[in-house]
Design an enzyme around this catalytic site. Structure first.
Site: not given
Length: 297
Positions: A143, A240, A270
């Site tokens: 991320s 996601d 995600h």
């Protein structure tokens, strides 16, 4: 060259053309966790990197062969997540070096979270690279960590020899903010805080200071070519809801490296921490180590 086509087991499978066979072979082998869980029982202990005039950083280090692996966590995530621990166990099994750490203001590291920023966390990554890591490194960024790994590769091209992004949130918070209606942007600026809904936080949202968003804008990369020349692998789940998978395609388009693969998981979210997601991650690391070791020798 490798093309990716639908596959019932993985969501996506690889079809190889030419030399790029390492990951294909890895995916065909029995799952890595079947053997790395019984690997070396060596324990990593919590240590702290002391930095003059900067918060001390908590980290765990596994010594071993190069290239080493460094895991860079996501926004407000600590070093003890499932992906970081899985990579450490894999590195133990093959004798390679590994480092995981907490950003300043997060987890066991010192620092005030309210004063943290993308720029300060970028410095944290560089501190780990400069003061703890030895020799060439593969960075694995999750991320926000996928954004910071690009900055690290730009700043330390001689030390960062490959990148693996997991749901890379390059320019993420800035892009999300500017996608809001202008009236809402002004309201957040006046209030000084953005309550961003998230199912991954127990409060149901993240409170992001407006100053954090404003500072993060100075570190955006997708507006121009990204001067990263090492191999890049970008893993992303098509379910996601936080960072759309198209973001990884944007990163792939912007980096100047000719050696870039984007690998999509059709049903992953995600966090990408299901068993098959971890399998893909470990196989991707294994493939890069094999590729880079072959080049080195």
């Amino acid at each position: 060259m490798a093309a990716w086509v639908p596959c019932r087991k993985w969501g996506w499978a690889a079809v190889s053309f030419g030399r790029h066979r390492g990951l294909i072979a890895s995916l065909a082998r029995k799952p890595p966790w079947a053997w790395w869980l019984s690997a070396c029982r060596q324990k990593t202990t919590l240590s702290f990197l002391k930095r003059p005039e900067l918060p001390s950083l908590a980290y765990k280090r596994l010594k071993g062969k190069n290239p080493g692996i460094i895991f860079i966590p996501g926004y407000l995530s600590n070093m003890n997540g499932k992906k970081a621990v899985a990579i450490e166990e894999f590195c133990k099994s093959i004798g390679h070096a590994f480092i995981r750490f907490d950003y300043s203001g997060v987890g066991s590291s010192d620092g005030n979270l309210a004063e943290c920023s993308v720029g300060k966390w970028r410095k944290d990554v560089l501190s780990i690279l400069d003061d703890i890591a030895e020799g060439p490194q593969i960075l694995v960024g999750s991320s926000l960590g996928g954004w910071l790994m690009l900055h690290a590769a730009i700043a330390r091209p001689e030390k960062v020899i490959a990148l693996i992004g997991i749901a890379s949130a390059t320019d993420g918070v800035v892009t999300q903010f500017h996608s809001l209606p202008v009236e809402m942007q002004k309201e957040i600026e006046m209030k000084g805080e953005w309550s961003l809904p998230s199912k991954y936080n127990k409060e149901g949202y993240y409170s992001i200071p407006y100053s954090f968003i404003k500072e993060a804008a100075h570190h955006c990369l997708l507006h121009s070519p990204i001067p990263v020349t090492c191999p890049v692998r970008l893993l992303h789940g098509m379910k996601d809801e936080i960072v759309p998978w198209h973001r990884s395609l944007q990163v792939a388009d912007r980096v100047v490296s000719p050696d870039v693969d984007v690998i999509l998981r059709k049903h992953s979210d995600h966090r990408m921490k299901e068993t098959a997601d971890i399998h893909l991650l470990i196989c991707t690391i294994d493939d890069l180590i094999d590729k880079l070791s072959t080049v080195t020798h």
